[in-house]
Design a protein around this motif. Structure first.
Motif, PDB file in Angstrom:
ATOM      1  N   HIS A  68       0.838  -1.203   0.000  1.00  0.00           N
ATOM      2  CA  HIS A  68       0.000   0.000   0.000  1.00  0.00           C
ATOM      3  C   HIS A  68       0.874   1.254   0.000  1.00  0.00           C
ATOM      4  CE1 HIS A  68      -3.273   2.756   1.040  1.00  0.00           C
ATOM      5  NE2 HIS A  68      -2.485   3.232   1.984  1.00  0.00           N
ATOM      6  N   ARG A  69       1.890   1.271   0.831  1.00  0.00           N
ATOM      7  CA  ARG A  69       2.792   2.429   0.879  1.00  0.00           C
ATOM      8  C   ARG A  69       3.543   2.576  -0.439  1.00  0.00           C
ATOM      9  NH1 ARG A  69       3.485  -0.482   5.836  1.00  0.00           N
ATOM     10  NH2 ARG A  69       2.597   0.656   7.628  1.00  0.00           N
ATOM     11  N   VAL A  72       1.165   4.084  -2.972  1.00  0.00           N
ATOM     12  CA  VAL A  72       0.991   5.526  -2.789  1.00  0.00           C
ATOM     13  C   VAL A  72       2.220   6.276  -3.302  1.00  0.00           C
ATOM     14  CG1 VAL A  72       0.727   7.350  -1.078  1.00  0.00           C
ATOM     15  CG2 VAL A  72      -0.606   5.249  -0.865  1.00  0.00           C
ATOM     16  N   PHE A 119       6.419   9.056   3.380  1.00  0.00           N
ATOM     17  CA  PHE A 119       5.237   8.372   3.905  1.00  0.00           C
ATOM     18  C   PHE A 119       5.543   7.829   5.301  1.00  0.00           C
ATOM     19  CE2 PHE A 119       1.197   6.153   2.687  1.00  0.00           C
ATOM     20  CZ  PHE A 119       1.027   5.445   3.872  1.00  0.00           C
ATOM     21  N   ARG A 218      -1.164   9.504   1.625  1.00  0.00           N
ATOM     22  CA  ARG A 218      -2.330   8.898   1.000  1.00  0.00           C
ATOM     23  C   ARG A 218      -3.409   9.951   0.753  1.00  0.00           C
ATOM     24  NH1 ARG A 218      -4.621   6.196  -2.735  1.00  0.00           N
ATOM     25  NH2 ARG A 218      -6.252   4.734  -2.148  1.00  0.00           N
ATOM     26  N   GLU A 221      -2.308  12.217  -2.074  1.00  0.00           N
ATOM     27  CA  GLU A 221      -2.537  11.605  -3.386  1.00  0.00           C
ATOM     28  C   GLU A 221      -4.009  11.665  -3.785  1.00  0.00           C
ATOM     29  OE1 GLU A 221      -3.767   7.792  -5.282  1.00  0.00           O
ATOM     30  OE2 GLU A 221      -2.448   7.311  -3.599  1.00  0.00           O
ATOM     31  N   ARG A 222      -4.902  11.406  -2.826  1.00  0.00           N
ATOM     32  CA  ARG A 222      -6.329  11.430  -3.136  1.00  0.00           C
ATOM     33  C   ARG A 222      -6.777  12.813  -3.594  1.00  0.00           C
ATOM     34  NH1 ARG A 222      -8.387   8.045   2.178  1.00  0.00           N
ATOM     35  NH2 ARG A 222      -8.266   5.951   1.279  1.00  0.00           N
ATOM     36  N   ASP A 401      -3.670  -1.663  -5.867  1.00  0.00           N
ATOM     37  CA  ASP A 401      -3.342  -1.535  -4.451  1.00  0.00           C
ATOM     38  C   ASP A 401      -4.002  -2.701  -3.744  1.00  0.00           C
ATOM     39  OD1 ASP A 401      -2.674  -0.798  -1.951  1.00  0.00           O
ATOM     40  OD2 ASP A 401      -3.749   1.097  -1.909  1.00  0.00           O
ATOM     41  N   GLU A 404      -6.540  -2.414  -0.701  1.00  0.00           N
ATOM     42  CA  GLU A 404      -7.847  -1.787  -0.861  1.00  0.00           C
ATOM     43  C   GLU A 404      -8.861  -2.750  -1.471  1.00  0.00           C
ATOM     44  OE1 GLU A 404      -7.412   1.790  -3.079  1.00  0.00           O
ATOM     45  OE2 GLU A 404      -6.808   2.933  -1.319  1.00  0.00           O
TER      46      GLU A 404
END
Length: 406
Positions: A68-69, A72, A119, A218, A221-222, A401, A404
């Motif tokens: 996940h990291r 991102v 991160f 995160r 990025e969103r 990802d 998710e």
């Protein structure tokens, strides 16, 4: 298990959906699967920041958290490169971008390990800052006299000299490029701003600091992915209102029901609390039962391995509770003081450079990102020796990802 371990992580997680037997097989053997992926598919810089000293900690939650990291960092590297290529290097036409392709790819690959480290910094800062407040009876850093932020010093002690210097040089570019996304376009005049509806000013520095320190990369990025300034600006206000409203609900715990429990409801008088049943409890429960098919099924009453897996812990830097936001938000440092002051002092104290002027600034950093020489030596440092291409996230990796989808 040797065959399963060599599959991509996304395929391994999907295998759990085949049947309850496959789910059990994958869940009971997650440790060797995870160790194989840590040895073959995770870059060296990620293992340095998130080591697995305890074999029990080698589970799917840890592995999916790493991916996940990486996801991102890879996606944000792509977004930053797009902005840098257009706004700084002024490559706007298709022909110019095609000619700039090799420099673009080197810049993207160099940014990924640096963004991954950032991160880690924001994730560690939020956790340690909250722990500091709890340990000092609710009094935060703003009530303490200090020269260097003690939380930042604790985190940066984990970084070697080379990583600390490289991240420090790129950090202003990361923050400034994100802040630029939350400002209206500078090329439009007052009349055009009115016609296009660019009437909302940029967010305050306090909002920027909250996004970075509470939401992390995160959330950055969103927000960055949202098209259109007005829509993006509205999303910032919505996010900040969501974390600051007093009636912020706690993270709900969904009732987990087994596959056999999808029909009529069973009496809860003799049912166990599924949320409190650990994987070990479910194993011992199954071993103590008979050999019949009914005993081997997973129901809502006995929990089983269907829901009690390590992945139920959630993703890194998930949304904070209302109480934690209330404690952290008033104690956040100013945007200009995040990272930079402490990092520069530690760089000089460790004698990584002789003087502040030796630290590269934006222009030289840009040239270093696209230069041709040194890429092989950097790859060996960041990714490790004799590693396959899987540890270097490709451009298409930004669309996947694993954490998710579980």
């Amino acid at each position: 298990m040797q065959v399963i371990s060599s599959l991509p992580l996304k395929d391994i997680l999907n295998l759990r959906l085949v049947s309850k037997t496959w789910h059990t097989l994958i869940s009971l053997n997650e440790a060797p699967i995870v160790r194989y992926h840590l040895d073959h598919h995770i870059p060296a810089y990620a293992l340095r920041l998130y080591p697995v000293s305890d074999p029990i900690a080698a589970n799917f939650h840890h592995l999916c958290g790493l991916w996940h990291r990486l996801h991102v960092a890879t996606k944000l590297s792509f977004l930053m490169c797009e902005w840098i290529t257009k706004e700084i290097f002024l490559r706007t036409t298709e022909a110019q971008r095609l000619e700039f392709g090799p420099q673009y790819e080197r810049m993207r690959r160099r940014l990924i390990p640096l963004l991954f480290t950032i991160f880690h910094f924001f994730e560690s800062y939020r956790k340690l800052h909250l722990q500091h407040i709890l340990d000092h009876d609710g009094h935060g850093l703003s009530h303490e006299p200090y020269t260097l932020n003690p939380v930042e010093v604790q985190i940066m002690s984990c970084y070697d000299d080379r990583t600390l210097l490289r991240v420090h040089e790129i950090f202003p570019l990361v923050v400034s490029s994100f802040c630029r996304q939350l400002r209206p376009p500078t090329y439009v005049g007052r009349v055009e701003r009115s016609l296009r509806g660019y009437l909302r000013e940029k967010p305050s520095d306090e909002v920027h600091a909250a996004i970075l320190l509470l939401g992390g990369l995160r959330q950055v990025e969103r927000l960055w992915e949202i098209k259109g300034y007005n829509t993006r600006r509205g999303a910032v206000d919505s996010w900040f209102h969501e974390i600051t409203r007093e009636d912020l609900p706690e993270t709900p715990v969904k009732a987990r029901r087994g596959l056999m429990g999808l029909g009529r409801k069973k009496s809860s008088s003799g049912a166990k609390d599924v949320s409190k049943l650990s994987v070990g409890d479910s194993r011992s429960h199954r071993r103590g039962s008979g050999d019949s098919a009914d005993d081997a099924t997973f129901t809502a009453s006995d929990g089983g391995l269907v829901f009690n897996t390590s992945l139920s812990a959630g993703m890194p830097m998930d949304m904070l509770s209302s109480d934690h936001v209330t404690r952290l938000l008033p104690d956040l440092p100013a945007l200009q003081h995040i990272w930079s002051t402490t990092a520069e002092a530690l760089i000089l104290d460790r004698r990584i450079v002789d003087r502040p002027q030796s630290i590269k600034r934006n222009a030289q950093v840009m040239l270093d990102l696209i230069k041709d020489d040194g890429i092989d030596e950097e790859d060996e440092w960041w990714y490790g020796r004799s590693t396959p291409d899987s540890v270097r996230p490709a451009l298409e990796a930004i669309d996947e990802d694993p954490i998710e989808g579980v």
